[in-house]
Enzyme design. Sequence first.
Site, PDB file in Angstrom:
ATOM      1  N   HIS A 169      81.518  49.028  67.574  1.00  0.00           N
ATOM      2  CA  HIS A 169      80.222  48.388  67.809  1.00  0.00           C
ATOM      3  C   HIS A 169      79.315  49.318  68.634  1.00  0.00           C
ATOM      4  O   HIS A 169      78.158  49.524  68.294  1.00  0.00           O
ATOM      5  CB  HIS A 169      80.450  47.048  68.523  1.00  0.00           C
ATOM      6  N   GLU A 170      79.880  49.897  69.700  1.00  0.00           N
ATOM      7  CA  GLU A 170      79.086  50.808  70.541  1.00  0.00           C
ATOM      8  C   GLU A 170      78.654  52.041  69.751  1.00  0.00           C
ATOM      9  O   GLU A 170      77.515  52.500  69.874  1.00  0.00           O
ATOM     10  CB  GLU A 170      79.889  51.237  71.779  1.00  0.00           C
TER      11      GLU A 170
ATOM     12  N   HIS B 252      75.655  51.266  67.663  1.00  0.00           N
ATOM     13  CA  HIS B 252      74.369  51.406  68.378  1.00  0.00           C
ATOM     14  C   HIS B 252      73.901  52.858  68.343  1.00  0.00           C
ATOM     15  O   HIS B 252      72.734  53.152  68.134  1.00  0.00           O
ATOM     16  CB  HIS B 252      74.528  50.990  69.850  1.00  0.00           C
TER      17      HIS B 252
ATOM     18  N   GLU C  41      72.067  44.106  67.919  1.00  0.00           N
ATOM     19  CA  GLU C  41      73.448  43.642  68.096  1.00  0.00           C
ATOM     20  C   GLU C  41      74.070  43.252  66.758  1.00  0.00           C
ATOM     21  O   GLU C  41      75.217  43.592  66.475  1.00  0.00           O
ATOM     22  CB  GLU C  41      73.509  42.462  69.067  1.00  0.00           C
TER      23      GLU C  41
ATOM     24  N   ASP D 163      77.283  45.012  65.059  1.00  0.00           N
ATOM     25  CA  ASP D 163      78.438  44.207  64.636  1.00  0.00           C
ATOM     26  C   ASP D 163      78.804  44.520  63.190  1.00  0.00           C
ATOM     27  O   ASP D 163      79.979  44.675  62.844  1.00  0.00           O
ATOM     28  CB  ASP D 163      78.119  42.703  64.755  1.00  0.00           C
TER      29      ASP D 163
HETATM   30 ZN   LIG Z   1      75.896  45.836  71.537  1.00  0.00          ZN
END
Ligand SMILES: [Zn+2]
Length: 430
Positions: free
Chosen positions: A293-294, A297, A371, A375
């Site tokens: 997930h990071e 980003h 977000e 995801d």
């Molecule tokens: Zn996040």
Amino acid sequence: MRFFKPKKLHVFDTSGSLLVSLCVLLIGLKTSVKYYLARLNRKEVKRNQESPPEAIFAVMDKPTYDKSVAYTLTKSRFEILTDFTDAGVLVALLVSGILPKLYTYVMSFGHESSAWLGALFILVTTLLLSFISLPFEWYNQFRIEAQFGFNQSSLKLWISDKLKGLLLSLLIGLPLLAGILSLVNWVGSAWWIWGFILLFVFQLIMLVLYPVLIMPLFNKLSPLPEGALKERLLALGDRTGFKAKSIQVMDGSKRSAHSNAFFTGFGKFRRIVLFDTLIAQLSEEELEAVLAHEIGHYRLGHIPKSLVLSFLGTALSFGVIAWLATTPWFNPAFGFKAGVLAPTFLLLGLVGSLVTFWISPLFNLLSRKHEYEADLFAKKAMGNAESMIGALRKLSSKNLSNLTPHPWYSGFYYSHPTLLEREHALSLKH
Ligand SMILES: [Zn+2]
């Protein structure tokens, strides 16, 4: 031609009191809306507790859910109290005339155009304000967080954190502010363009230096030990086109049982930091999903997008300060002379949120969009949705997250979608 006689102006002049009254009105409006949203949210949480949605029990058992409700309600009651206190303090600051008095006092130590004294005035006021908020912070940490088992900090550590913060604002904040304020003496009315370039360069440098110089003052960072977890995470980095220089573990458990993971730095200075609490709470597969997930980003360009937004925001606020400082009405309305920068900086810092508060939901909307995208990236990288959902469920449960916020409340304040929203989006076929 408009005459301007600073000596005759004080806070209770008609034009002045008009602007101050407008600020007081906006403070009242903001506080009322915050109170209304908090009330709505509290009612929604209580309503759900009477007949909880079935989906909740996939995340938490009944005792944990009840505890999360109690935690949400306790925190919200405390937030209402701090909101009203903050509003009262701000009104008192603006109408009492204490700020111009403090300014005159600080400036009496040197020349009126001294950027150092201007910066000192801003810093002293900010410190006085943070002094008022200290008992609230103490109560939050050693009463509320402690009551729900999150506080791990000692009073000694807490005080040393505050002192280090104070020292940093003296060593870094004061010279930076003085540097920006002195630009007006060097480049005249174009100071604000150079000012925000200076601040932006400073922010970029801090992105690199912060994890190396500042973070170690507060926390111990150590490389993730060799082993299955490290191999797994590095393999994920290779698979997703993210060459991790290092994965670091931070001793977050020193202060709080809350858990987190984040990136610091950029370009070849980037590094991944995992809280030790996160590693303790999640399985290896779930940790991999959180890291994916990071990385999402990072790979989806969310970080430069936020940087550009903050660049524009800084430029805009500097432009507004430059304009307001030279108007014959802004500074005098609050009891200061027109044309001096330091008071305008401080005033905008104090009342700026009366405007930005109303547009903050837009930024939260953008953040929630990011977000969802991260995801989805994690779901693709993991080849399944379950590991991400598993991680999110555990984190919500361990952090006693509010699973049933009122949609208006979460829509206004939340930078992340709620757990159930994220689960829903992750379970869709893409
Ligand atoms: Zn996040």
